[in-house]
Design a protein around this motif. Structure first.
Motif, mmCIF file in Angstrom:
data_model
loop_
_atom_site.group_PDB
_atom_site.id
_atom_site.type_symbol
_atom_site.label_atom_id
_atom_site.label_comp_id
_atom_site.label_asym_id
_atom_site.label_seq_id
_atom_site.Cartn_x
_atom_site.Cartn_y
_atom_site.Cartn_z
ATOM 1 N N HIS A 1 0.863 -1.193 0.000
ATOM 2 C CA HIS A 1 0.000 0.000 0.000
ATOM 3 C C HIS A 1 0.888 1.228 0.000
ATOM 4 N N VAL A 2 0.437 2.317 -0.592
ATOM 5 C CA VAL A 2 1.015 3.631 -0.292
ATOM 6 C C VAL A 2 -0.141 4.577 0.024
ATOM 7 N N SER A 3 0.141 5.527 0.895
ATOM 8 C CA SER A 3 -0.905 6.475 1.296
ATOM 9 C C SER A 3 -1.068 7.564 0.241
ATOM 10 N N PRO A 4 -2.255 8.131 0.184
ATOM 11 C CA PRO A 4 -2.529 9.175 -0.816
ATOM 12 C C PRO A 4 -2.046 10.538 -0.342
ATOM 13 N N VAL A 5 -0.753 10.614 -0.011
ATOM 14 C CA VAL A 5 -0.216 11.857 0.556
ATOM 15 C C VAL A 5 1.145 12.181 -0.060
ATOM 16 N N GLU A 6 1.542 13.451 0.147
ATOM 17 C CA GLU A 6 2.910 13.872 -0.168
ATOM 18 C C GLU A 6 3.649 14.054 1.154
ATOM 19 N N HIS A 7 4.939 14.455 1.086
ATOM 20 C CA HIS A 7 5.664 14.799 2.313
ATOM 21 C C HIS A 7 4.849 15.820 3.111
ATOM 22 N N GLY A 8 4.804 15.660 4.420
ATOM 23 C CA GLY A 8 4.069 16.640 5.225
ATOM 24 C C GLY A 8 3.608 16.039 6.526
ATOM 25 N N SER B 1 -8.403 -5.839 -0.868
ATOM 26 C CA SER B 1 -9.690 -6.112 -0.220
ATOM 27 C C SER B 1 -9.628 -5.942 1.296
ATOM 28 N N GLU B 2 -8.428 -6.150 1.854
ATOM 29 C CA GLU B 2 -8.261 -6.005 3.312
ATOM 30 C C GLU B 2 -7.800 -4.601 3.704
ATOM 31 N N ASN B 3 -7.743 -3.707 2.723
ATOM 32 C CA ASN B 3 -7.313 -2.321 2.977
ATOM 33 C C ASN B 3 -7.985 -1.394 1.971
ATOM 34 N N ARG B 4 -9.324 -1.407 2.031
ATOM 35 C CA ARG B 4 -10.139 -0.696 1.049
ATOM 36 C C ARG B 4 -9.949 0.816 1.137
ATOM 37 N N LEU B 5 -9.976 1.459 -0.030
ATOM 38 C CA LEU B 5 -9.811 2.908 -0.094
ATOM 39 C C LEU B 5 -11.015 3.546 -0.786
ATOM 40 N N LYS B 6 -11.228 4.820 -0.472
ATOM 41 C CA LYS B 6 -12.200 5.601 -1.239
ATOM 42 C C LYS B 6 -11.641 5.818 -2.647
ATOM 43 N N LEU B 7 -12.527 6.027 -3.613
ATOM 44 C CA LEU B 7 -12.081 6.226 -4.995
ATOM 45 C C LEU B 7 -11.072 7.378 -5.081
ATOM 46 N N ALA B 8 -11.354 8.462 -4.369
ATOM 47 C CA ALA B 8 -10.440 9.620 -4.422
ATOM 48 C C ALA B 8 -9.078 9.264 -3.851
ATOM 49 N N ASP B 9 -9.050 8.365 -2.871
ATOM 50 C CA ASP B 9 -7.765 7.986 -2.287
ATOM 51 C C ASP B 9 -7.006 7.003 -3.189
ATOM 52 N N ILE B 10 -7.731 6.179 -3.931
ATOM 53 C CA ILE B 10 -7.053 5.337 -4.932
ATOM 54 C C ILE B 10 -6.396 6.248 -5.972
ATOM 55 N N ASP B 11 -7.134 7.250 -6.414
ATOM 56 C CA ASP B 11 -6.620 8.188 -7.411
ATOM 57 C C ASP B 11 -5.362 8.889 -6.883
ATOM 58 N N ALA B 12 -5.422 9.381 -5.657
ATOM 59 C CA ALA B 12 -4.276 10.094 -5.084
ATOM 60 C C ALA B 12 -3.130 9.122 -4.759
ATOM 61 N N GLY B 13 -3.456 7.898 -4.397
ATOM 62 C CA GLY B 13 -2.424 6.884 -4.167
ATOM 63 C C GLY B 13 -1.691 6.555 -5.463
ATOM 64 N N VAL C 1 -4.010 -2.023 -8.865
ATOM 65 C CA VAL C 1 -5.157 -1.687 -8.026
ATOM 66 C C VAL C 1 -6.077 -2.901 -7.954
ATOM 67 N N CYS C 2 -6.398 -3.309 -6.742
ATOM 68 C CA CYS C 2 -7.265 -4.470 -6.536
ATOM 69 C C CYS C 2 -8.740 -4.047 -6.611
ATOM 70 N N GLY D 1 -13.587 -2.123 -13.873
ATOM 71 C CA GLY D 1 -13.813 -1.056 -14.850
ATOM 72 C C GLY D 1 -13.641 0.319 -14.230
ATOM 73 N N ALA D 2 -14.142 0.470 -13.004
ATOM 74 C CA ALA D 2 -14.067 1.776 -12.336
ATOM 75 C C ALA D 2 -12.625 2.158 -12.021
ATOM 76 N N VAL D 3 -11.857 1.220 -11.476
ATOM 77 C CA VAL D 3 -10.483 1.575 -11.103
ATOM 78 C C VAL D 3 -9.564 1.636 -12.326
#
Ligand SMILES: O=C[C@H](O)COP(=O)(O)O
Length: 214
Positions: free
Chosen positions: A55-62, A86-98, A111-112, A120-122
């Motif tokens: 996994h990586v988080s949907p963040v930059e340095h900060g 599946s064991e670490n579900r994200l919001k769509l916006a967080d998948i995008d930022a990740g 992307v799982c 199709g969505a991801v």
């Protein structure tokens, strides 16, 4: 075929499995990578095995305490990362930022998704690969390619409809070479698996069995 061995948080020896993956990959020519716990990334990468983040988080340095920074994952030696397991579900916006975070540091991305509709969505977010995994089959030893092969073929169609360059992997219950062959025949370019190797008494034998028919 690409094989991604996810160690999850299983009580296995990540270095023993990393070395087994490296050796079986080298001997067989099959592209096999391992995704350990984030804290083990450096040690695992030092074995020379292809190393992925879970996994990586949907963040930059900060100011993001507790995050998994993509830069740190890449610095540790990983070359790819999963997102939205599946064991670490994200919001769509967080998948995008990740995905943006992973791409910022050059990590390959998978992307799982639970089902072909989610594939199709991801896929529309532009990952390198998607992995379809029915959650109810994870850890069961019953492979998705046998239990519900339509899920794999429908996932391949769903991804292709968005972008034919996106690779499709499948996962859940895969543990034998026969399972890999079935996945390939259904159109998958890779598999995501965990318990078949991470919980095996003999990880090398489990890996050799996986790649033997390829
Ligand atoms: O990340 C791996 C998948 O969740 C599959 O797990 P499994 O091989 O134990 O079914």
């Amino acid at each position: 075929m690409f094989v991604l061995v996810n160690l999850k948080a299983y009580p296995c020896d990540p270095i023993e499995i990393a070395e087994a993956v490296r050796d079986v990959s080298d001997a067989s020519g099959v592209d096999i990578a391992v995704a350990p716990q984030t804290a083990h990334l450096s040690q695992v990468a030092e074995t020379g095995v292809e190393t992925w983040g879970q996994h990586v988080s949907p963040v930059e340095h900060g100011s993001h305490t507790g995050s998994t920074l993509a830069e740190a994952v890449a610095d540790a030696g990983a070359t790819g990362t999963m997102l939205n397991h599946s064991e670490n579900r994200l919001k769509l916006a967080d998948i995008d930022a990740g995905l943006a975070a992973a791409e910022r540091v050059g990590l390959d991305t998978t992307v799982c998704a639970n089902n072909p509709e989610q594939v199709g969505a991801v896929a529309a977010l532009g990952p390198d690969a998607v992995a379809v995994e029915p959650p109810e089959l994870i850890g069961t030893g019953t492979p998705v390619s046998k239990a519900d092969p339509d899920i794999v073929t429908d996932a391949v169609a769903a991804a292709e409809a968005v972008d034919e360059n996106i690779s499709v992997f499948c996962g859940a219950g895969i543990s034998t070479g026969e399972d890999l062959v079935s996945a390939r025949e259904l159109g998958a370019e890779g598999v995501l698996l965990a318990s078949g190797v991470a919980k095996a008494d003999d990880p090398i034998a489990a890996l050799e069995d996986l790649v033997e028919p390829l």
